[in-house]
Design a protein around this motif. Sequence first.
Motif, PDB file in Angstrom:
ATOM      1  N   UNK A 327      34.196  24.235  31.842  1.00 25.92           N
ATOM      2  CA  UNK A 327      34.624  25.626  31.942  1.00 25.92           C
ATOM      3  C   UNK A 327      34.175  26.252  33.256  1.00 25.92           C
ATOM      4  N   UNK A 328      35.048  27.075  33.829  1.00 32.07           N
ATOM      5  CA  UNK A 328      34.677  27.925  34.962  1.00 32.07           C
ATOM      6  C   UNK A 328      35.084  29.357  34.631  1.00 32.07           C
ATOM      7  N   UNK A 329      34.372  30.334  35.215  1.00 28.90           N
ATOM      8  CA  UNK A 329      34.618  31.741  34.928  1.00 28.90           C
ATOM      9  C   UNK A 329      34.603  32.565  36.207  1.00 28.90           C
ATOM     10  N   UNK A 330      35.382  33.626  36.197  1.00 30.62           N
ATOM     11  CA  UNK A 330      35.371  34.633  37.258  1.00 30.62           C
ATOM     12  C   UNK A 330      35.311  35.985  36.571  1.00 30.62           C
ATOM     13  N   UNK A 331      34.400  36.848  36.990  1.00 30.31           N
ATOM     14  CA  UNK A 331      34.316  38.184  36.395  1.00 30.31           C
ATOM     15  C   UNK A 331      34.177  39.237  37.487  1.00 30.31           C
ATOM     16  N   UNK A 332      34.834  40.390  37.248  1.00 35.98           N
ATOM     17  CA  UNK A 332      34.693  41.539  38.121  1.00 35.98           C
ATOM     18  C   UNK A 332      35.128  41.328  39.554  1.00 35.98           C
ATOM     19  N   UNK A 333      36.108  40.446  39.763  1.00 36.25           N
ATOM     20  CA  UNK A 333      36.555  40.125  41.125  1.00 36.25           C
ATOM     21  C   UNK A 333      37.780  40.973  41.471  1.00 36.25           C
ATOM     22  N   UNK A 334      37.681  41.745  42.579  1.00 33.47           N
ATOM     23  CA  UNK A 334      38.814  42.573  43.002  1.00 33.47           C
ATOM     24  C   UNK A 334      39.816  41.714  43.771  1.00 33.47           C
ATOM     25  N   UNK A 335      41.084  41.861  43.382  1.00 35.37           N
ATOM     26  CA  UNK A 335      42.177  41.183  44.082  1.00 35.37           C
ATOM     27  C   UNK A 335      42.913  42.232  44.893  1.00 35.37           C
ATOM     28  N   UNK A 336      42.627  42.302  46.165  1.00 33.41           N
ATOM     29  CA  UNK A 336      43.328  43.259  47.004  1.00 33.41           C
ATOM     30  C   UNK A 336      44.747  42.760  47.261  1.00 33.41           C
ATOM     31  N   UNK A 358      42.432  44.172  35.094  1.00 32.03           N
ATOM     32  CA  UNK A 358      42.233  45.617  35.012  1.00 32.03           C
ATOM     33  C   UNK A 358      43.208  46.276  35.985  1.00 32.03           C
ATOM     34  N   UNK A 359      43.981  47.231  35.482  1.00 36.89           N
ATOM     35  CA  UNK A 359      45.069  47.821  36.255  1.00 36.89           C
ATOM     36  C   UNK A 359      44.614  49.071  37.007  1.00 36.89           C
ATOM     37  N   UNK A 360      45.258  49.372  38.155  1.00 35.00           N
ATOM     38  CA  UNK A 360      45.013  50.646  38.827  1.00 35.00           C
ATOM     39  C   UNK A 360      45.734  51.779  38.089  1.00 35.00           C
ATOM     40  N   UNK A 361      45.694  52.984  38.627  1.00 36.51           N
ATOM     41  CA  UNK A 361      46.374  54.120  37.999  1.00 36.51           C
ATOM     42  C   UNK A 361      47.886  53.867  37.946  1.00 36.51           C
ATOM     43  N   UNK A 384      59.012  37.507  43.451  1.00 38.03           N
ATOM     44  CA  UNK A 384      57.611  37.213  43.160  1.00 38.03           C
ATOM     45  C   UNK A 384      56.746  37.310  44.405  1.00 38.03           C
ATOM     46  N   UNK A 385      57.288  36.906  45.533  1.00 33.00           N
ATOM     47  CA  UNK A 385      56.504  36.872  46.762  1.00 33.00           C
ATOM     48  C   UNK A 385      56.583  38.174  47.550  1.00 33.00           C
ATOM     49  N   UNK A 386      57.533  39.046  47.174  1.00 36.21           N
ATOM     50  CA  UNK A 386      57.685  40.303  47.895  1.00 36.21           C
ATOM     51  C   UNK A 386      56.720  41.338  47.338  1.00 36.21           C
ATOM     52  N   UNK A 387      56.070  42.077  48.212  1.00 37.35           N
ATOM     53  CA  UNK A 387      55.057  43.026  47.779  1.00 37.35           C
ATOM     54  C   UNK A 387      55.671  44.195  47.028  1.00 37.35           C
ATOM     55  N   UNK A 388      55.083  44.491  45.865  1.00 39.84           N
ATOM     56  CA  UNK A 388      55.414  45.706  45.147  1.00 39.84           C
ATOM     57  C   UNK A 388      54.241  46.667  45.257  1.00 39.84           C
ATOM     58  N   UNK A 389      54.110  47.566  44.300  1.00 43.85           N
ATOM     59  CA  UNK A 389      52.967  48.477  44.286  1.00 43.85           C
ATOM     60  C   UNK A 389      51.925  47.946  43.301  1.00 43.85           C
ATOM     61  N   UNK A 390      52.238  47.947  42.000  1.00 39.37           N
ATOM     62  CA  UNK A 390      51.340  47.312  41.025  1.00 39.37           C
ATOM     63  C   UNK A 390      51.978  45.969  40.652  1.00 39.37           C
ATOM     64  N   UNK A 391      51.607  44.954  41.380  1.00 38.74           N
ATOM     65  CA  UNK A 391      52.167  43.632  41.208  1.00 38.74           C
ATOM     66  C   UNK A 391      53.269  43.355  42.211  1.00 38.74           C
ATOM     67  N   UNK A 392      53.737  42.092  42.191  1.00 34.60           N
ATOM     68  CA  UNK A 392      53.417  41.050  41.201  1.00 34.60           C
ATOM     69  C   UNK A 392      51.993  40.499  41.359  1.00 34.60           C
ATOM     70  N   UNK A 500      50.645  46.121  46.567  1.00 32.83           N
ATOM     71  CA  UNK A 500      49.840  46.872  47.545  1.00 32.83           C
ATOM     72  C   UNK A 500      48.596  47.478  46.903  1.00 32.83           C
ATOM     73  N   UNK A 501      48.644  47.715  45.599  1.00 34.58           N
ATOM     74  CA  UNK A 501      47.477  48.234  44.886  1.00 34.58           C
ATOM     75  C   UNK A 501      46.607  47.066  44.418  1.00 34.58           C
ATOM     76  N   UNK A 502      45.302  47.264  44.516  1.00 36.47           N
ATOM     77  CA  UNK A 502      44.382  46.221  44.045  1.00 36.47           C
ATOM     78  C   UNK A 502      44.375  46.160  42.521  1.00 36.47           C
ATOM     79  N   UNK A 503      44.198  44.961  41.990  1.00 36.66           N
ATOM     80  CA  UNK A 503      43.899  44.767  40.567  1.00 36.66           C
ATOM     81  C   UNK A 503      42.582  44.022  40.483  1.00 36.66           C
ATOM     82  N   UNK A 504      41.922  44.116  39.350  1.00 34.33           N
ATOM     83  CA  UNK A 504      40.616  43.494  39.180  1.00 34.33           C
ATOM     84  C   UNK A 504      40.714  42.393  38.134  1.00 34.33           C
ATOM     85  N   UNK A 505      40.165  41.213  38.474  1.00 36.45           N
ATOM     86  CA  UNK A 505      40.011  40.167  37.460  1.00 36.45           C
ATOM     87  C   UNK A 505      38.811  40.571  36.616  1.00 36.45           C
TER      88      UNK A 505
END
Length: 519
Positions: A327-336, A358-361, A384-392, A500-505
């Motif tokens: 097993x491997x784990x990642x916690x609290x990692x921001x994905x810019x 974890x989602x932004x506003x 999928x590869x084109x930048x959106x705001x919240x995702x992909x 363009x918005x960060x999400x958090x793992x």
Amino acid sequence: MEIADLIVTGPMYYKGVYHFFYQHNPYAPTFGRHMVWGHSVSYDLINWIHLNHILEPSESYDINGCYSGSITTLPGEKPVIMYTGSDTNKHQIQNLAMPKNLSDPFLREWVKDPQNPIMIPPSGIDVEGFRDPTTAWQGGDGKWRVIIGAKTGDDGKALLYHSDDFVNWKLHPNPLYASDNTGMFECPDFFPVHISGSKSGVDTSIQNSSVKHVLKMSYQNKQLEYYFLGEYFPDQEKFIPDADWARTGLDLILDHGMFYASKSFFDNAKKRRILWGWSKECDTTQDDYEKGWAGLQSIPRQVWLDKSGKWLMQWPIEEVEKLRDKQVSITGEKLIGGSTIEVSGITASQVDVEVLFELPELENAEWLDESEVDSHLLCSEEYASRSGIIGPFGLLALASEDQTEHTAIFFRIYRAPNRYLCLMCSDQSRSSLRQDLDKTPYGTIFDIDPNVKTISLRSLIDRSIIESFGEKGRICITSRVYPSLAIDKDAHLYVFNNGSQSVVISELNAWSMKEAEFS
């Protein structure tokens, strides 16, 4: 991790043993004239023992093939198979078979009923469109009921039959359900679920105010698993869906990917309903001949009604966790925006990965007019590869080191009038450098609760199959992929965010998966 063969026909639990019966061509990795019922048994639904075939074409009523069917357990713990045979005229008719020795928990030998056939196509039904009997259920009047999938022209029907003795069957004047232009209703399924949101299953014959019923059909024209939730009135033999999804466009689909001809059963040992589905190949027939088999069974899934009462939930059975290894784990990692993180230290060609984002506003999300878009087109690689705001944002599974090959399983969040939407996709367009593959992207759009600031994804990855479960099993997408670079130790797993918005793992756990045992 997977079982290689064709369509599940009759899963069941008997005397401490799980049984898996499947439609199978023993002579070639293609559908053929000599279809038989294969048979395997297991104590845990994960590790399997292959046994001899139990049904083979031998009589006038099944000489052109023993096709799909179901198992029903009669009083006294007596299982009986009802199956479709293709007779000397290639008409589809229904037959029975019983175990030769009820004291054998493996049920190695079965005997065809001397009164076969027990049903023939009624007037107005296509003679080659009358098949796939469900598990039967018993009403309060003691009569047995069973549904047979059927068609007239291009219109599908779920025909309802009654019997006092399970041998002599009478057609009810009205089908339990019918629809236009869907083609054959293949592999129908009809079963109750708790309305309380409980994950525990219900025996197929239960009928009371604590349950709602599910009618599932495999639409031949669409090759998808549609289902309806509704009320079943046994005294009138009516099933009334909660909404007429076929006419409103609000379809309920078990799995939006390569998943078909599913079958469920009630597991009396653990009081749960388990669903299995067939995932066919997306490579070439020549590939099938070279590897010697075609088609996989999905990981068995527990299925229950969501507490909202509006859709079914599906989740891999708990036993699959026995295969988890390192097993491997990642916690609290921001994905810019534009970032990718490798999930290293596991065998990425066979892995079970769960991630909570974890989602932004959500107020920042893009606008989407759902009525003007096709979710499958939105799931294409360009999107999928084109930048959106919240995702992909999501996973790159079975990826080569330089990501030339990868399968993207991702989310993208949108605003709509008075609500928020999520697009979930599995995009196979860059899954392989090979060009002779079906790389159709799969996806769907669903409502999300703006008060819930997270979204979850679990993917079971096993060489050529990826089973993904979004939002704890609300959305399921199964994909078949055939990488040429991302194989075995050269396969990688990444988490990405192209918004363009960060999400958090918030939390990610991944496990290398051990091989299941076959003997």
